[in-house]
Design a protein around this motif. Structure first.
Motif, PDB file in Angstrom:
ATOM      1  N   SER A  46       0.862  -1.190   0.000  1.00 17.34           N
ATOM      2  CA  SER A  46       0.000   0.000   0.000  1.00 17.34           C
ATOM      3  C   SER A  46       0.893   1.233   0.000  1.00 17.34           C
ATOM      4  O   SER A  46       2.064   1.162   0.370  1.00 17.34           O
ATOM      5  CB  SER A  46      -0.934   0.015   1.219  1.00 17.34           C
ATOM      6  N   GLY A  47       0.332   2.364  -0.436  1.00 18.93           N
ATOM      7  CA  GLY A  47       1.142   3.555  -0.597  1.00 18.93           C
ATOM      8  C   GLY A  47       1.822   3.550  -1.960  1.00 18.93           C
ATOM      9  O   GLY A  47       1.534   2.706  -2.824  1.00 18.93           O
ATOM     10  N   THR A  48       2.734   4.479  -2.181  1.00 19.34           N
ATOM     11  CA  THR A  48       3.384   4.594  -3.483  1.00 19.34           C
ATOM     12  C   THR A  48       4.899   4.720  -3.349  1.00 19.34           C
ATOM     13  O   THR A  48       5.410   5.206  -2.343  1.00 19.34           O
ATOM     14  CB  THR A  48       2.874   5.824  -4.249  1.00 19.34           C
ATOM     15  N   VAL A  49       5.588   4.255  -4.383  1.00 17.73           N
ATOM     16  CA  VAL A  49       7.019   4.491  -4.560  1.00 17.73           C
ATOM     17  C   VAL A  49       7.180   5.071  -5.962  1.00 17.73           C
ATOM     18  O   VAL A  49       6.865   4.408  -6.951  1.00 17.73           O
ATOM     19  CB  VAL A  49       7.848   3.201  -4.417  1.00 17.73           C
ATOM     20  N   GLN A  50       7.655   6.293  -6.033  1.00 19.60           N
ATOM     21  CA  GLN A  50       7.763   6.987  -7.314  1.00 19.60           C
ATOM     22  C   GLN A  50       9.229   7.216  -7.656  1.00 19.60           C
ATOM     23  O   GLN A  50      10.019   7.653  -6.825  1.00 19.60           O
ATOM     24  CB  GLN A  50       7.021   8.324  -7.258  1.00 19.60           C
ATOM     25  N   ARG A  51       9.595   6.909  -8.888  1.00 22.37           N
ATOM     26  CA  ARG A  51      10.925   7.180  -9.436  1.00 22.37           C
ATOM     27  C   ARG A  51      10.759   7.413 -10.932  1.00 22.37           C
ATOM     28  O   ARG A  51       9.795   6.934 -11.534  1.00 22.37           O
ATOM     29  CB  ARG A  51      11.889   6.020  -9.155  1.00 22.37           C
ATOM     30  N   PRO A  52      11.683   8.122 -11.560  1.00 22.63           N
ATOM     31  CA  PRO A  52      11.523   8.456 -12.979  1.00 22.63           C
ATOM     32  C   PRO A  52      11.591   7.257 -13.913  1.00 22.63           C
ATOM     33  O   PRO A  52      11.107   7.325 -15.040  1.00 22.63           O
ATOM     34  CB  PRO A  52      12.677   9.432 -13.249  1.00 22.63           C
ATOM     35  N   GLY A  53      12.206   6.170 -13.489  1.00 21.01           N
ATOM     36  CA  GLY A  53      12.293   4.964 -14.310  1.00 21.01           C
ATOM     37  C   GLY A  53      12.282   3.743 -13.430  1.00 21.01           C
ATOM     38  O   GLY A  53      11.747   3.764 -12.318  1.00 21.01           O
ATOM     39  N   SER A  54      12.889   2.667 -13.930  1.00 20.17           N
ATOM     40  CA  SER A  54      12.943   1.451 -13.128  1.00 20.17           C
ATOM     41  C   SER A  54      14.119   1.504 -12.161  1.00 20.17           C
ATOM     42  O   SER A  54      15.073   2.261 -12.354  1.00 20.17           O
ATOM     43  CB  SER A  54      13.078   0.225 -14.040  1.00 20.17           C
ATOM     44  N   ALA A  55      14.051   0.674 -11.110  1.00 23.68           N
ATOM     45  CA  ALA A  55      15.140   0.635 -10.128  1.00 23.68           C
ATOM     46  C   ALA A  55      16.398   0.021 -10.723  1.00 23.68           C
ATOM     47  O   ALA A  55      17.509   0.351 -10.312  1.00 23.68           O
ATOM     48  CB  ALA A  55      14.708  -0.157  -8.893  1.00 23.68           C
ATOM     49  N   GLY A  56      16.251  -0.872 -11.693  1.00 28.30           N
ATOM     50  CA  GLY A  56      17.414  -1.455 -12.361  1.00 28.30           C
ATOM     51  C   GLY A  56      18.361  -2.172 -11.419  1.00 28.30           C
ATOM     52  O   GLY A  56      19.575  -2.004 -11.516  1.00 28.30           O
ATOM     53  N   LEU A  57      17.821  -3.010 -10.539  1.00 18.43           N
ATOM     54  CA  LEU A  57      18.658  -3.696  -9.559  1.00 18.43           C
ATOM     55  C   LEU A  57      19.682  -4.587 -10.261  1.00 18.43           C
ATOM     56  O   LEU A  57      19.342  -5.483 -11.030  1.00 18.43           O
ATOM     57  CB  LEU A  57      17.788  -4.534  -8.620  1.00 18.43           C
ATOM     58  N   HIS A  96      21.755  -3.748 -12.573  1.00 21.55           N
ATOM     59  CA  HIS A  96      22.051  -3.336 -13.942  1.00 21.55           C
ATOM     60  C   HIS A  96      22.917  -2.079 -13.958  1.00 21.55           C
ATOM     61  O   HIS A  96      22.963  -1.320 -12.980  1.00 21.55           O
ATOM     62  CB  HIS A  96      20.753  -3.090 -14.721  1.00 21.55           C
ATOM     63  N   LEU A  97      23.579  -1.869 -15.080  1.00 21.35           N
ATOM     64  CA  LEU A  97      24.428  -0.705 -15.248  1.00 21.35           C
ATOM     65  C   LEU A  97      23.612   0.572 -15.073  1.00 21.35           C
ATOM     66  O   LEU A  97      22.573   0.751 -15.700  1.00 21.35           O
ATOM     67  CB  LEU A  97      25.070  -0.729 -16.639  1.00 21.35           C
ATOM     68  N   GLY A  98      24.078   1.454 -14.186  1.00 20.22           N
ATOM     69  CA  GLY A  98      23.392   2.712 -13.944  1.00 20.22           C
ATOM     70  C   GLY A  98      22.169   2.619 -13.064  1.00 20.22           C
ATOM     71  O   GLY A  98      21.448   3.608 -12.896  1.00 20.22           O
ATOM     72  N   GLY A  99      21.922   1.447 -12.472  1.00 24.00           N
ATOM     73  CA  GLY A  99      20.735   1.263 -11.654  1.00 24.00           C
ATOM     74  C   GLY A  99      21.025   1.244 -10.168  1.00 24.00           C
ATOM     75  O   GLY A  99      21.713   2.121  -9.641  1.00 24.00           O
ATOM     76  N   THR A 100      20.518   0.217  -9.487  1.00 22.23           N
ATOM     77  CA  THR A 100      20.651   0.075  -8.038  1.00 22.23           C
ATOM     78  C   THR A 100      21.543  -1.113  -7.729  1.00 22.23           C
ATOM     79  O   THR A 100      21.424  -2.167  -8.358  1.00 22.23           O
ATOM     80  CB  THR A 100      19.268  -0.138  -7.388  1.00 22.23           C
TER      81      THR A 100
END
Length: 708
Positions: free
Chosen positions: A288-299, A301-305
């Motif tokens: 419940s609730g929201t998680v907002q980010r401009p794209g994917s978390a990219g766990l 992956h290059l340039g991600g999390t």
């Protein structure tokens, strides 16, 4: 990205998930090892039957694609290691295991298994006949040898009149078999495969049923997010999360924003929801609730999390340091990584050619950070990355993490239960019982008090102990040098030292689990190697020692088959756990509970000495105080304790003396002063009054009121 459903089972479509790849790699490797040993060593042929278990677990838990990938990769390794025969055996094993596991997973039962087995038998029969048909020259050579052997047996039998009909019958049968070879070979392979599958249904199937309770899910697994990778800034608004089957939420109404250039610390005690919050930051959607980010978390992956976790050795995959930095990256990306520059940035200058197995805990964590930086992350999450290393290493690692957002376009989130680790953070988020709070409840440190009973004579003695790993090879690594140590019966001894000082090696030698390269280790005057079990070892990672499904079964297993419910209950009483916990699943235990269960199991085994390797690692202040109090009770019951830890301040409340281990040695001055301390303690302890362990501040009142 809010309120997305969490799949209860594995996705049946799409590329293999990380949990499938990781499980396939581990269990596939185990299968290769079993098949290889079973093929090379004649008396170990039964291991080929056991080899079906790892592959069966893959088929039982995951998609057919995961099994096929693991089987093909394992077959290639087996072919290089042992040749064609073992490879074919491994593939046949994987086939049977896949049939049983798939039938179990889909709930088809015995009829489904028989149907799949008939199909597989036909395919294997066709493969065998096809290979013999394809390689006709080899087949003819083999058949000629068989025919010649048959004729030889017929000629020998002809010399005895009564044996001549038997020899002629054998020759005729051989000719018939070779004439109709395709039917005999195909029928034999199909019959053997079907019979093996039916037999395995009752044997392997029962094993898979018994192992079904083991966890097979990835708590970081999230629904696909096809957006471009852009994890920052990330904003949580009223975010909550409840795990499937849980009665309450692990995280409730969290509001948080993390932006580029920030170093954010999340501080909380065990069970406060810290790790759950990191999973939301890493891409897991809230319930419940929201998680907002401009794209994917990219766990990953290059340039991600990227994630740096609590146990550094679980993140180390490469044999060499330089290999580990780029492990898993595509070749074109790995070629662009400036490995030496990254190692220099994390304080591992010039160590690229060093073996990862020789690194200390602090160095392994630095290597994990370097591997994370090789992915050029926008968000780096360090989840309890400081909890398993010594104070100096912890301070240095925090300084490293704090400096990263100043040098790179990224944010760092440090999750910890140490308030001191958060001092350098731009912002500190405190969590308690899943909620954000202004301050955490404090838990005072224990204060030393007198012991209840005197120590006895020397029970454990080490003289000239030295140990070198991989001795005599180019990879030899000295760990201990001429260690002399004596421990009295009923004593609580603290052994301290930095990461890499040899503490864990010393613990394993004192428990008799490894033999020293030189020197002697004796318990009550006899070599400890001949008294396995008289000295018990509590691992730093307690979960690794818990192998049964329930707490009661675990304790009973340590205590022997004769251990009944009464003995299990008494063991739980000894470590301050409620007897109702005996029916609890091992998977439901907290870190502190797992440590207590291991100690309860040790109590049930009636050892003479207990060696504890970092018993406070990974625990919050309340958990640490609980364990210290428990150890004081065990010491006062007459048990001999050897505690290996870098938590000197907490452990001084229960230990009679301290020995320092420096680069695998106990300094002579330290040994003399330590022995003097013991002599003084023995002189004074007869007048000691049996008083309980005391705590500073309001904790004493808390205990008297039945707190905890």
């Amino acid at each position: 990205m809010s309120g997305l459903p969490i799949a209860d089972g594995p996705a049946e479509h799409g590329p293999l998930r990380p949990i499938e790849l990781a499980t396939g790699a581990v269990l596939g490797g185990a299968t290769v090892g079993l098949v290889t040993i079973g093929s090379v060593i004649p008396v170990a042929g039964a291991l080929n039957l056991v080899a079906a278990v790892p592959m069966g677990m893959i088929a039982h838990r995951y998609r057919l694609r995961a099994l096929v990938t693991a089987a093909v990769a394992s077959a290639l390794v087996a072919f290089v290691a042992t040749g064609l025969v073992a490879t074919v055996g491994l593939l046949a094993t994987a086939t049977v295991a896949g049939i049983i596991g798939t039938a179990k997973r889909r709930g088809g039962g015995f009829p489904a298994m028989v149907g799949l087995s008939i199909l597989a038998s036909a395919l294997w029969a066709g493969f065998a006949v096809g290979m013999l048909q394809l390689f006709s020259s080899g087949r003819n050579l083999l058949f000629d040898n068989v025919r010649n052997a048959s004729r030889g047996i017929q000629n020998l039998a002809a010399r005895q009149q009564q044996l001549e009909p038997l020899g002629r019958t054998a020759a005729d049968l051989t000719d018939s078999v070779l004439r109709w070879w395709w039917a005999w070979v195909g029928g034999s392979v199909a019959t053997g495969m079907l019979a093996t599958a039916i037999f395995s249904w009752f044997v392997l199937g029962s094993v898979l049923d018994r192992l079904a309770w083991l966890p097979g899910s990835d708590r970081l697994d999230a629904p696909p997010d096809e957006r471009p990778i852009a994890p920052l800034p990330v904003t949580l608004r009223g975010a909550s999360f409840r795990y499937p089957g849980a009665v309450r939420e692990a995280l409730r109404d969290i509001d948080l924003t993390v932006a580029v250039g920030e170093f954010v610390a999340i501080v909380g005690h065990n069970g406060s929801g810290k790790s759950t919050l990191t999973r939301l930051l890493a891409g897991l959607p809230p319930t419940s609730g929201t998680v907002q980010r401009p794209g994917s978390a990219g766990l990953g992956h290059l340039g991600g999390t990227t994630l740096v976790l609590q146990r550094p050795e679980s993140q180390t995959l490469g044999v060499l340091v330089a290999d580990d930095v780029v492990w898993g990256l595509p070749p074109e990306q790995a070629a662009e990584v400036e490995v030496e520059a990254l190692l220099g940035e994390v304080g591992l200058n010039g160590m690229g050619d060093k073996e990862t197995a020789t690194l200390s805990g602090g160095q392994q964590q630095r290597l994990a950070v370097a591997a994370a930086l090789a992915r050029k992350p926008a968000l780096l999450i360090a989840d309890e990355a400081t909890s398993m290393i010594d104070p100096d290493g912890r301070r240095e690692l925090v300084e490293l993490l704090a400096a990263l957002p100043k040098r790179h376009a990224m944010a760092v989130v440090l999750v910890t239960h140490h308030e001191a680790d958060a001092a350098a953070a731009d912002r500190v988020i405190h969590l308690s019982e899943g909620r954000s709070v202004e301050f955490l409840p404090t838990w005072p440190k224990p204060v030393r008090d007198a012991r209840r009973r005197p120590m006895g004579d020397t029970i454990l003695e080490l003289r000239g102990i030295a140990h070198t790993y991989n001795r005599g090879t180019p990879w030899e690594a000295p760990a201990l040098h001429s260690v002399d140590l004596s421990v009295r019966r009923g004593e609580a001894l603290l052994v301290v030292g930095g990461n890499g000082s040899g503490k864990s090696t010393l613990a394993w030698i004192m428990a008799g689990l490894i033999a020293p390269s030189s020197g002697r280790c004796e318990l009550a005057g006899k070599p400890i190697a001949k008294q396995i079990g008289r000295v018990e070892l509590a691992f730093q990672h307690s979960r690794l020692q818990l192998q049964k499904q329930t707490v009661g079964a675990e304790i009973a297993d340590w205590g022997g088959r004769a251990t009944g419910s009464g003995a299990v209950g008494r063991a739980l009483d000894a470590v301050g756990l409620d007897r109702s916990l005996a029916a609890r699943s091992i998977e439901e235990l907290s870190g502190g509970q797992a440590k207590r269960v291991v100690l309860a199991a040790i109590v049930a085994s009636h050892p003479q000495v207990v060696v504890l390797d970092e018993p406070l690692a990974g625990l919050d202040p309340a958990g640490r105080a609980d364990i210290v109090e428990l150890l004081a009770r065990l010491r006062d019951s007459g048990l001999t304790l050897i505690i290996i830890s870098h938590d000197v301040e907490d452990m001084s409340a229960v230990c009679d003396r301290t020995v320092h281990l420096v680069d695998g040695r106990i300094p002579a001055a330290d040994s003399v002063s330590a022995m003097a301390a013991v002599t003084d303690q023995v002189t004074r302890q007869h007048d000691a009054r049996p008083t309980p362990l005391r705590y500073q501040g309001d904790a004493a009142q808390h205990i008297e009121q039945g707190g905890r």
